[in-house]
Design a protein around this motif. Structure first.
Motif, PDB file in Angstrom:
ATOM      1  N   GLU A  81      53.229 102.247  55.874  1.00 44.32           N
ATOM      2  CA  GLU A  81      54.167 101.569  54.965  1.00 44.32           C
ATOM      3  C   GLU A  81      55.493 102.310  54.891  1.00 44.32           C
ATOM      4  O   GLU A  81      56.572 101.700  54.871  1.00 44.32           O
ATOM      5  N   GLU A  82      55.436 103.641  54.865  1.00 45.02           N
ATOM      6  CA  GLU A  82      56.676 104.425  54.802  1.00 45.02           C
ATOM      7  C   GLU A  82      57.455 104.324  56.107  1.00 45.02           C
ATOM      8  O   GLU A  82      58.683 104.200  56.097  1.00 45.02           O
ATOM      9  N   VAL A  83      56.767 104.363  57.233  1.00 50.55           N
ATOM     10  CA  VAL A  83      57.445 104.228  58.522  1.00 50.55           C
ATOM     11  C   VAL A  83      58.083 102.847  58.649  1.00 50.55           C
ATOM     12  O   VAL A  83      59.218 102.710  59.133  1.00 50.55           O
ATOM     13  N   ALA A  84      57.379 101.829  58.199  1.00 47.91           N
ATOM     14  CA  ALA A  84      57.903 100.460  58.305  1.00 47.91           C
ATOM     15  C   ALA A  84      59.235 100.304  57.574  1.00 47.91           C
ATOM     16  O   ALA A  84      60.089  99.503  57.979  1.00 47.91           O
ATOM     17  N   LYS A  85      59.450 101.096  56.528  1.00 48.01           N
ATOM     18  CA  LYS A  85      60.691 101.014  55.763  1.00 48.01           C
ATOM     19  C   LYS A  85      61.901 101.509  56.552  1.00 48.01           C
ATOM     20  O   LYS A  85      63.047 101.266  56.159  1.00 48.01           O
ATOM     21  N   LEU A  86      61.653 102.189  57.659  1.00 51.52           N
ATOM     22  CA  LEU A  86      62.741 102.706  58.488  1.00 51.52           C
ATOM     23  C   LEU A  86      63.297 101.643  59.422  1.00 51.52           C
ATOM     24  O   LEU A  86      64.313 101.869  60.089  1.00 51.52           O
ATOM     25  N   TYR A  87      62.645 100.475  59.484  1.00 48.46           N
ATOM     26  CA  TYR A  87      63.016  99.425  60.433  1.00 48.46           C
ATOM     27  C   TYR A  87      63.240  98.106  59.703  1.00 48.46           C
ATOM     28  O   TYR A  87      62.975  97.983  58.509  1.00 48.46           O
ATOM     29  N   GLN A  88      63.722  97.125  60.458  1.00 45.82           N
ATOM     30  CA  GLN A  88      63.995  95.802  59.902  1.00 45.82           C
ATOM     31  C   GLN A  88      62.911  94.822  60.342  1.00 45.82           C
ATOM     32  O   GLN A  88      62.799  94.525  61.523  1.00 45.82           O
ATOM     33  N   GLY A  89      62.126  94.338  59.398  1.00 46.58           N
ATOM     34  CA  GLY A  89      61.141  93.324  59.732  1.00 46.58           C
ATOM     35  C   GLY A  89      59.941  93.808  60.510  1.00 46.58           C
ATOM     36  O   GLY A  89      59.198  92.999  61.085  1.00 46.58           O
ATOM     37  N   VAL A  90      59.710  95.114  60.562  1.00 48.96           N
ATOM     38  CA  VAL A  90      58.542  95.664  61.251  1.00 48.96           C
ATOM     39  C   VAL A  90      57.349  95.672  60.307  1.00 48.96           C
ATOM     40  O   VAL A  90      57.457  96.100  59.150  1.00 48.96           O
ATOM     41  N   GLN A  91      56.217  95.202  60.788  1.00 53.48           N
ATOM     42  CA  GLN A  91      54.991  95.206  60.006  1.00 53.48           C
ATOM     43  C   GLN A  91      54.197  96.492  60.270  1.00 53.48           C
ATOM     44  O   GLN A  91      54.245  97.037  61.377  1.00 53.48           O
ATOM     45  N   PRO A  92      53.442  96.959  59.279  1.00 51.52           N
ATOM     46  CA  PRO A  92      52.647  98.180  59.490  1.00 51.52           C
ATOM     47  C   PRO A  92      51.713  98.120  60.690  1.00 51.52           C
ATOM     48  O   PRO A  92      51.448  99.140  61.328  1.00 51.52           O
ATOM     49  N   THR A  93      51.238  96.910  61.038  1.00 52.40           N
ATOM     50  CA  THR A  93      50.334  96.779  62.189  1.00 52.40           C
ATOM     51  C   THR A  93      51.024  97.084  63.516  1.00 52.40           C
ATOM     52  O   THR A  93      50.360  97.293  64.537  1.00 52.40           O
ATOM     53  N   GLN A  94      52.355  97.105  63.523  1.00 54.64           N
ATOM     54  CA  GLN A  94      53.107  97.401  64.738  1.00 54.64           C
ATOM     55  C   GLN A  94      53.314  98.905  64.937  1.00 54.64           C
ATOM     56  O   GLN A  94      53.911  99.315  65.936  1.00 54.64           O
ATOM     57  N   ILE A  95      52.822  99.713  64.012  1.00 55.47           N
ATOM     58  CA  ILE A  95      53.076 101.154  64.015  1.00 55.47           C
ATOM     59  C   ILE A  95      51.801 101.898  64.384  1.00 55.47           C
ATOM     60  O   ILE A  95      50.732 101.659  63.803  1.00 55.47           O
ATOM     61  N   LEU A  96      51.918 102.810  65.351  1.00 52.78           N
ATOM     62  CA  LEU A  96      50.798 103.661  65.731  1.00 52.78           C
ATOM     63  C   LEU A  96      51.221 105.116  65.561  1.00 52.78           C
ATOM     64  O   LEU A  96      52.246 105.543  66.087  1.00 52.78           O
ATOM     65  N   GLN A  97      50.412 105.863  64.835  1.00 55.19           N
ATOM     66  CA  GLN A  97      50.676 107.295  64.643  1.00 55.19           C
ATOM     67  C   GLN A  97      50.305 108.044  65.919  1.00 55.19           C
ATOM     68  O   GLN A  97      49.310 107.739  66.572  1.00 55.19           O
ATOM     69  N   THR A  98      51.127 109.047  66.259  1.00 55.94           N
ATOM     70  CA  THR A  98      50.919 109.794  67.500  1.00 55.94           C
ATOM     71  C   THR A  98      51.084 111.288  67.241  1.00 55.94           C
ATOM     72  O   THR A  98      51.481 111.707  66.156  1.00 55.94           O
ATOM     73  N   ASN A  99      50.794 112.068  68.275  1.00 57.85           N
ATOM     74  CA  ASN A  99      50.991 113.513  68.213  1.00 57.85           C
ATOM     75  C   ASN A  99      52.460 113.800  68.531  1.00 57.85           C
ATOM     76  O   ASN A  99      52.828 114.114  69.654  1.00 57.85           O
ATOM     77  N   GLY A 100      53.303 113.683  67.513  1.00 61.77           N
ATOM     78  CA  GLY A 100      54.731 113.854  67.688  1.00 61.77           C
ATOM     79  C   GLY A 100      55.346 112.744  68.513  1.00 61.77           C
ATOM     80  O   GLY A 100      54.661 111.822  68.990  1.00 61.77           O
ATOM     81  N   ALA A 101      56.672 112.815  68.692  1.00 63.76           N
ATOM     82  CA  ALA A 101      57.336 111.850  69.566  1.00 63.76           C
ATOM     83  C   ALA A 101      56.926 112.068  71.020  1.00 63.76           C
ATOM     84  O   ALA A 101      56.936 111.136  71.819  1.00 63.76           O
ATOM     85  N   THR A 102      56.535 113.308  71.343  1.00 67.91           N
ATOM     86  CA  THR A 102      56.030 113.588  72.686  1.00 67.91           C
ATOM     87  C   THR A 102      54.822 112.711  72.983  1.00 67.91           C
ATOM     88  O   THR A 102      54.707 112.112  74.056  1.00 67.91           O
ATOM     89  N   GLY A 103      53.919 112.626  72.026  1.00 63.93           N
ATOM     90  CA  GLY A 103      52.747 111.767  72.199  1.00 63.93           C
ATOM     91  C   GLY A 103      53.111 110.297  72.230  1.00 63.93           C
ATOM     92  O   GLY A 103      52.498 109.510  72.964  1.00 63.93           O
TER      93      GLY A 103
END
Length: 373
Positions: free
Chosen positions: A69-91
Motif C-alpha cells: 500500500e505504501e509503495v503504491a502511493k509512489l505511483y499513479q493508478g498502480v494497484q498493490p497486486t502490481q507490486i512485488l517485493q525484492t532483494n533491493g533494486a538489484t533483485g
C-alpha cells in the motif's frame, strides 16, 4: 553462462573497508536503526515491542499488504497486486531481466549505467546495443541515436533514471519521447529509478506511469537512506507482474519479517525521511560546488540534487592508480571512472555525512597539489 565481473562492486569489495573518508557511495547518508524508530509519533518503545513480538516465519512472500500500500502511493493508478517485493533494486532488476530476456533477443541499454542492465542481458545470450551517454548533452544519451539503434524486434530498452554514476536526469518531455520510440516497436522499458532527485519543484514521472510496457524498479537504499534492509520492488502492468511472480519463485521467497516491517515504517514516514535527506543533499551539493570553483583540476556537470556525481580529473596518471594511491595515502575513497568505462573521471558520492565530505574534499585537494609542482 558467462558474465563480466561487476566493476564497481569489485572495486568496493576490495577497497571500501580501508576508507577513512568514504566519498565513493551513491546513497544518502544512511540512517541508524535508532533514527528509523524515532520516525513518526508511535514511539520507539512501541515499535520495539512490535518487532520483538514478530514470529520469525517467512512472513508475507511478496511483501506485506501494508508495504504494498505504501509503495503504491509512489505511483499513479498502480494497484498493490502490481507490486512485488525484492532483494533491493538489484533483485528487482535481475527479476525483470530474468523473466524477459532470452537467447537472441535485442536489448538496448544506456551506457555507462548500473552494470546489471548491460551484462545480465548479455549473459542470457541477448545482443546488447550500447546507447552512449554524452557529456556534451549533460550526460544524457541522444534520442536520435536511439532511433538509429532500435529495430522492429527490439525487446527491451534499459535506463537508469537518474543515471549512476553521473546523476543525469531524463525529464518528462524526454521520457515521453522515449516511450513514443519504444511503443513503435512494442519494446519494454526497464527503468531503475533508485536515484530520486530531491530538487524542489522537480517531479520526474516513473516509467510505469507513462507507458503500458514500462517497468519501474526502486528500493530503500538510495533516496530513503536504508540500504541495510535490502528491500526493493518492481512495478509493472498486471500481466507482466504475473509473469514476474513465476520467475520470482525461483530467485527468492521473502525479504524477511524485520526488513518488511522497517521498510514499511520508513515508507509510511517518507515525508520526514525526504525532508531530512533534502537538507543533506542541498547542504552537501553547495559544499561541492564551492570546492569545484576553487579546485583547478576538477570539473563536473552538477547533478540536480541526485545523490551521485561524476567528476572529471585533470591528472597525468591512470585514474585507478590515482584512486588507489589517494586511498592509501589520504584515506579517501572514490570510484575510478574506468569502472564505468570512463577513464579520467571518478564517482564522487557527495551525500555522505557532511563532516566526512568536507574532510575528504580537503584531502583530495591536498593530494591533487602533487601535480602542480
Amino acid at each position: 553462462m558467462d558474465i563480466q565481473a561487476f566493476g564497481v562492486e569489485e572495486w568496493l569489495n576490495v577497497w571500501e573497508n580501508d576508507a577513512v573518508y568514504d566519498i565513493a557511495g551513491s546513497s544518502i547518508a544512511s540512517m541508524t536503526l535508532d533514527e528509523i524508530l524515532e520516525l513518526g509519533d508511535v514511539g520507539k518503545e512501541t515499535l520495539l515491542a512490535q518487532v520483538l513480538g514478530k514470529t520469525m516465519n517467512y512472513g508475507w512472500i511478496e511483501g506485506s499488504p501494508e508495504f504494498k500500500e505504501e509503495v503504491a502511493k509512489l505511483y499513479q493508478g498502480v494497484q498493490p497486486t502490481q507490486i512485488l517485493q525484492t532483494n533491493g533494486a538489484t533483485g528487482a532488476n535481475h527479476l525483470a531481466l530474468y523473466a524477459l530476456v532470452e537467447l537472441g533477443d535485442h536489448v538496448i541499454s544506456m551506457y555507462p549505467t548500473y552494470q546489471q542492465l548491460v551484462d545480465i542481458p548479455r549473459s542470457f545470450g541477448a545482443e546488447v546495443s550500447l546507447w552512449q551517454i554524452q557529456e556534451e548533452q549533460g550526460w544524457l544519451p541522444s534520442l536520435e541515436e536511439l532511433r538509429s539503434l532500435i529495430r522492429p524486434q527490439t525487446k527491451l530498452i534499459c535506463i537508469n533514471n537518474a543515471n549512476n554514476p553521473t546523476g543525469a536526469i531524463m525529464d518528462r518531455a524526454y521520457l515521453e519521447e522515449l516511450v513514443k520510440i519504444a511503443r513503435e516497436v512494442g519494446a519494454y522499458i526497464l527503468a531503475d529509478e533508485v536515484y530520486q532527485p530531491l530538487e524542489e519543484g522537480l517531479e520526474i514521472p516513473a516509467i510505469v506511469d507513462l507507458y503500458e510496457r514500462g517497468i519501474s524498479t526502486n528500493s530503500l537504499s538510495k533516496t530513503y537512506s536504508v540500504p541495510g534492509v535490502r528491500v526493493g520492488w518492481v512495478v509493472a502492468n498486471a500481466d507482466l507482474s504475473d509473469r514476474f511472480r513465476k520467475y520470482r519463485d525461483y530467485t527468492m521467497i521473502c525479504a524477511g519479517v524485520f526488513d518488511d516491517f522497517l521498510a514499511t515504517h520508513v515508507l509510511r514516514h517518507r515525508d520526514l525521511v525526504l525532508e531530512r535527506n533534502r537538507s543533506i543533499v542541498y547542504r552537501n551539493l553547495e559544499l561541492v560546488k564551492k570546492w569545484v570553483e576553487q579546485e583547478p583540476r576538477v570539473s563536473v556537470i552538477f547533478p540536480r540534487h541526485v545523490s551521485t556525481s561524476f567528476i572529471k580529473l585533470d591528472i597525468p596518471e591512470d585514474t585507478e592508480i590515482f584512486c588507489i594511491r589517494l586511498l592509501q595515502e589520504q584515506g579517501v575513497l572514490l570510484v575510478p571512472g574506468n569502472r564505468f568505462d570512463k577513464p579520467g573521471y571518478a564517482r564522487l558520492g557527495y551525500c555522505t555525512q557532511t563532516d566526512i565530505l568536507e574532510q575528504g574534499l580537503v584531502r583530495l585537494s591536498q593530494f591533487l597539489r602533487q601535480y602542480d609542482a
